[in-house]
Motif scaffolding. Structure first.
Motif, PDB file in Angstrom:
ATOM      1  N   ARG A 190      43.854  75.865  -8.695  1.00 41.25           N
ATOM      2  CA  ARG A 190      42.425  75.518  -8.722  1.00 41.25           C
ATOM      3  C   ARG A 190      41.918  75.189  -7.318  1.00 41.25           C
ATOM      4  O   ARG A 190      40.823  75.610  -6.936  1.00 41.25           O
ATOM      5  N   ALA A 191      42.710  74.442  -6.558  1.00 41.10           N
ATOM      6  CA  ALA A 191      42.296  74.102  -5.199  1.00 41.10           C
ATOM      7  C   ALA A 191      42.196  75.342  -4.317  1.00 41.10           C
ATOM      8  O   ALA A 191      41.254  75.483  -3.516  1.00 41.10           O
ATOM      9  N   ARG A 197      39.063  69.693 -17.240  1.00 39.51           N
ATOM     10  CA  ARG A 197      38.472  69.286 -15.965  1.00 39.51           C
ATOM     11  C   ARG A 197      39.430  68.433 -15.139  1.00 39.51           C
ATOM     12  O   ARG A 197      39.544  68.608 -13.934  1.00 39.51           O
ATOM     13  N   THR A 198      40.098  67.459 -15.780  1.00 39.23           N
ATOM     14  CA  THR A 198      40.921  66.517 -15.023  1.00 39.23           C
ATOM     15  C   THR A 198      42.394  66.857 -15.148  1.00 39.23           C
ATOM     16  O   THR A 198      42.821  67.516 -16.106  1.00 39.23           O
ATOM     17  N   PRO A 224      35.380  68.893 -10.241  1.00 43.40           N
ATOM     18  CA  PRO A 224      36.106  70.115  -9.876  1.00 43.40           C
ATOM     19  C   PRO A 224      35.727  71.268 -10.800  1.00 43.40           C
ATOM     20  O   PRO A 224      35.128  71.065 -11.868  1.00 43.40           O
ATOM     21  N   ASP A 267      43.411  65.376  -7.055  1.00 42.70           N
ATOM     22  CA  ASP A 267      44.652  66.010  -7.532  1.00 42.70           C
ATOM     23  C   ASP A 267      45.762  66.009  -6.489  1.00 42.70           C
ATOM     24  O   ASP A 267      46.824  66.600  -6.718  1.00 42.70           O
ATOM     25  N   GLY A 273      39.070  77.149  -5.337  1.00 42.47           N
ATOM     26  CA  GLY A 273      37.902  76.439  -4.832  1.00 42.47           C
ATOM     27  C   GLY A 273      37.676  76.687  -3.352  1.00 42.47           C
ATOM     28  O   GLY A 273      36.543  76.919  -2.905  1.00 42.47           O
ATOM     29  N   GLN A 333      40.227  70.271  -0.970  1.00 38.71           N
ATOM     30  CA  GLN A 333      39.856  70.408  -2.386  1.00 38.71           C
ATOM     31  C   GLN A 333      40.661  69.449  -3.253  1.00 38.71           C
ATOM     32  O   GLN A 333      40.117  68.790  -4.145  1.00 38.71           O
ATOM     33  N   SER A 372      39.337  65.994  -2.852  1.00 40.09           N
ATOM     34  CA  SER A 372      38.023  65.876  -3.483  1.00 40.09           C
ATOM     35  C   SER A 372      38.126  65.809  -4.997  1.00 40.09           C
ATOM     36  O   SER A 372      37.414  65.051  -5.659  1.00 40.09           O
ATOM     37  N   TYR A 373      39.046  66.586  -5.574  1.00 45.14           N
ATOM     38  CA  TYR A 373      39.204  66.619  -7.028  1.00 45.14           C
ATOM     39  C   TYR A 373      40.058  65.456  -7.558  1.00 45.14           C
ATOM     40  O   TYR A 373      40.134  65.236  -8.763  1.00 45.14           O
ATOM     41  N   VAL A 415      35.661  61.434  -5.396  1.00 50.89           N
ATOM     42  CA  VAL A 415      36.068  62.484  -6.308  1.00 50.89           C
ATOM     43  C   VAL A 415      34.826  63.217  -6.796  1.00 50.89           C
ATOM     44  O   VAL A 415      33.904  62.600  -7.336  1.00 50.89           O
ATOM     45  N   THR A 416      34.762  64.507  -6.578  1.00 49.32           N
ATOM     46  CA  THR A 416      33.650  65.310  -7.051  1.00 49.32           C
ATOM     47  C   THR A 416      34.097  66.130  -8.244  1.00 49.32           C
ATOM     48  O   THR A 416      35.288  66.324  -8.473  1.00 49.32           O
TER      49      THR A 416
END
Length: 382
Positions: free
Chosen positions: A265-266, A74-75, A18, A338, A269, A332, A335-336, A15-16
């Motif tokens: 958001r994805a 953020r989350t 986001p 989600d 991104g 994305q 990575s996030y 998880v990076t």
């Protein structure tokens, strides 16, 4: 095929951090007994300020509307908690003035106005400039802001996002009824907004300077009063370092709003990554993109749309477009962290339809009662 069935991982390997995300939601105020739109926003907003804080609730153009504004999140868990907090607080304030807080793109019963307008100079200027166009403009959207610090990057990313707007609209229609009538549309809010000269899909943009020239000319012609009145479905925010996606109706519940915002958001991104990689965006003709948005507003998930995210624009069923969307955003989302939030929501929409389908099912189950629809939508105070 739902995204989950297509092989979405249960847990991301890594998880990076986001991008930031925030949400603005607009709601109708309905009188508790009649369930019709009621002009009590000044009192409800004053009460909500005490529950939520000055930066998190505001009046909208009609006095039958309330808008909430989330903190920067953020989350996924943080965002869902914030959306739920704002909805419950605004619903509590509404209840104190004998109102229901209703997340529907249009008022199910009654005319939401304006008039009367909220008491702001900006809205009075609207009425002077655009006349009767402002009538019945008490409509409710969900706006998602995603942090993008570089303005030119944000403008160029809009080119990669604009072709996805018809599909996002098809997934989020939540305004079939208006003033007691079934309009036959999935998103009647979209049709009301489309009357404005500065609304609808954005044009293909060559960069920040090109964007500024277009906006300046729209203001010079009187089509907009300022950059904030560029009501495109997706745009660089005029006052924040974000991309703002404005295409959706307000969604029925906090979980759906959260999942939709995470999907946006994805997408953003991925669009920013495409800009940085030098990937050219499809140059979708403006008339085709506008027609696709109309088709999405009319028929929602039960239609075929031109694939406006591609170069050939092949007519494609919404279900297939969702699969292509998932392929685009899965890196994305994974990575996030989600992916499961969004997969579950997309699967639910594909199987059960959007908020408009839910509203119509409630009405049918209650013998056509639109009061029952309002009751089913109303946010519980808390």
């Amino acid at each position: 095929m739902t995204p989950a069935a297509a092989g979405a991982p249960m847990f991301p390997a890594e998880v990076t951090a986001p991008p930031t995300v925030g949400v603005e939601e607009e709601f109708i105020l309905a009188e508790r007994h009649s369930r019709a739109a009621v002009y009590r926003a000044p009192s409800v907003v004053r009460a909500a300020l005490g529950h939520l804080g000055a930066s998190h609730v505001t009046a909208e153009v009609s006095q039958a509307q309330v808008e909430t504004v989330s903190a920067v999140c953020r989350t996924a868990a943080e965002l869902e908690a914030e959306i739920g907090r704002l909805r419950r607080g605004a619903a509590t304030a509404a209840a104190e003035h004998d109102c229901l807080l209703v997340p529907s793109g249009t008022a199910v019963l009654g005319r939401p106005g304006p008039p009367p307008l909220a008491d702001k100079p900006r809205y009075r200027a609207f009425a002077r400039s655009f006349g009767p166009l402002i009538q019945d403009q008490g409509v409710n959207a969900c706006h998602v802001h995603v942090g993008v610090a570089d303005r030119d990057e944000a403008v160029r990313a809009v080119n990669h996002l604009r072709g996805w707007m018809p599909l996002l609209l098809a997934l989020t229609g939540n305004s079939p009824f208006s003033d007691g009538t079934d309009t036959g549309y999935e998103s009647w809010r979209t049709m009301l907004w489309s009357r404005w000269p500065s609304a609808g899909p954005p044009p293909h943009l060559r960069g920040a300077a090109h964007y500024d020239r277009i906006v300046g000319r729209l203001i010079a012609t009187g089509a907009a009063m300022d950059p904030g009145m560029i009501y495109w479905h997706v745009r660089p925010s005029p006052h924040l370092p974000t991309i703002e996606v404005r295409v959706a109706d307000v969604l029925p519940d906090a979980a759906a709003t959260t999942a939709y915002a995470l999907l946006v958001r994805a997408l953003v991104g991925g669009a920013v990554e495409a800009v940085r990689a030098g990937e050219p965006a499809p140059e979708v003709p403006d008339p085709l993109l506008r027609a696709a948005c109309w088709q999405a507003a009319r028929h929602g998930t039960a239609c075929t749309l031109p694939a406006t995210h591609t170069r050939d624009h092949t007519p494609t069923a919404v279900g297939r477009l969702v699969e292509e969307l998932w392929k685009r955003v899965e890196p994305q989302l994974s990575s996030y962290g989600d992916d499961r939030w969004v997969s579950d929501w997309l699967g639910a929409v594909q199987h059960g339809g959007s908020g408009s389908s839910l509203q119509r099912r409630v009405a049918e189950h209650h013998g056509g009662s639109l009061q029952a629809v309002v009751d089913a939508l109303a946010v519980e105070p808390g």
